[in-house]
Design an enzyme around this catalytic site. Structure first.
Site: not given
Ligand code: NAP
Length: 302
Positions: A65, A217, A222
């Site tokens: 990251y 979640p 993306f």
């Molecule tokens: N193993 C893997 O291949 C893999 C892949 C992807 C992710 N991950 C892990 O999984 C975690 C979760 O995935 P993700 O962060 O990509 O999840 P996600 O489903 O993409 O959610 C993140 C997005 O949601 C927004 N968000 C967060 N809280 C919110 C809320 N209460 N209301 C409205 N928008 C909200 C964030 O924007 P803001 O920043 O503006 O809040 C961001 O745009 C990652 O952080 C990472 O640690 C793992």
């Protein structure tokens, strides 16, 4: 480090380790496209510190990251770490100088990546390291043999450098093999109210008591996940009934699926962090869950 402002009550498990059900995913703290530094470094540090102040004890990260950005932020914000903070990382990929995600998952590369995480996070042991496979994104990719990869991580577990092995972005067959051969503490796959295609793997985790940690979640930043959730009429109706946000409904729906499902929502904002932690108090009833089954599924990806 400020001590947590409320009594910490563990309500679930990451493998054998007690944790709270709502953790924090650190991926959103890097720059756009999870590449380079954040626009506002102080804000990123503030999110991490606030998370731990609020009792978050499970942080999901990766050396890739940034790369090298998010682990440095975590160390700067949180080291020396509070007792019981579970730092979880993943290995199996690197970034090129344009930010592309490249598989790098030979056993020797996995070992080197674990060593990098130990150094950058400045810990003697990682709570769990996920083997991040590409078999779901690129089923025809020529990946190193699974047994060799799992063996390399189990060797690091024997050395005490990691407490548990996990698997990420994997099929049910890989989960079964990992359970039967090395034993795993976590499966981390994409799953949300929008993309429920991983339900069979979730069933497998339930059957074996393995913690299930959905990534994306909120349906994936993306691909506009939070906005798609906000536009769904069923989610909107349940949110209005409870007086909560649509993102909170989507996260509460996940919590209702399995008592060892752990949330790691990613956010770069303290306001969203607070909103996500408040999901612990959102309880959906049978009518809500039945209604939410009708949410139009979308398969999300990078
Ligand atoms: N193993 C893997 O291949 C893999 C892949 C992807 C992710 N991950 C892990 O999984 C975690 C979760 O995935 P993700 O962060 O990509 O999840 P996600 O489903 O993409 O959610 C993140 C997005 O949601 C927004 N968000 C967060 N809280 C919110 C809320 N209460 N209301 C409205 N928008 C909200 C964030 O924007 P803001 O920043 O503006 O809040 C961001 O745009 C990652 O952080 C990472 O640690 C793992």
């Amino acid at each position: 480090m400020t001590a947590p402002t409320h009594e910490t009550s563990h309500d679930s498990f990451l493998g054998h380790l007690p944790v709270r059900r709502i953790g924090f995913g650190a991926m959103q703290l890097a720059g756009p496209g999870v590449f380079g530094p954040p626009k506002d470094r102080d804000a990123a540090i503030a999110v991490l510190r606030r998370a731990v102040e609020r009792g978050v004890d499970h942080v999901d990260t990766a050396q890739f990251y940034g790369p090298d950005v998010v682990n440095d932020l975590i160390r700067e914000a949180l080291h020396p770490y509070p007792e019981g903070l579970r730092l979880v990382t993943k290995v199996g990929a690197v970034r090129d100088d344009q930010g592309a995600w490249l598989p790098a998952a030979r056993p020797d590369q996995l070992v080197e990546q674990v060593e990098q995480n130990l150094r950058s996070l400045d810990v003697e042991q990682l709570a769990l390291v996920n083997l991040r496979r590409f078999e779901r994104d690129a089923p025809d990719a020529d990946e190193p043999p699974l047994a060799d990869q799992l063996g390399a991580l189990a060797g690091l577990r024997d050395e005490g450098k990691i407490a548990m092995v996990g698997v990420s972005n994997v099929t049910a067959d890989t989960v079964r093999t990992a359970i039967e051969t090395v034993g795993i503490g976590e499966v981390q796959n994409p799953f949300s109210i929008l993309d429920r295609s991983d339900a069979p793997v979730l069933d497998l985790c339930r059957e074996h008591g393995v913690s299930y940690v959905p990534y994306f979640p909120l349906g994936s930043a993306f691909t506009g996940g939070p906005a798609a959730i906000a536009a769904d009429p069923h989610v909107t109706a349940v949110a209005a009934k409870h007086g909560v946000t649509t993102s909170q409904v989507a996260l509460a729906w996940l919590l209702a699926q399995y008592d060892r499902l752990l949330l790691i929502p990613g956010t770069s904002s303290v306001a969203h962090l607070e909103e996500n932690l408040a999901v612990a108090d959102v309880v959906l009833d049978e009518d809500d869950l039945a209604r939410l089954e009708q949410v139009e599924p979308v398969t999300v990806g990078h």
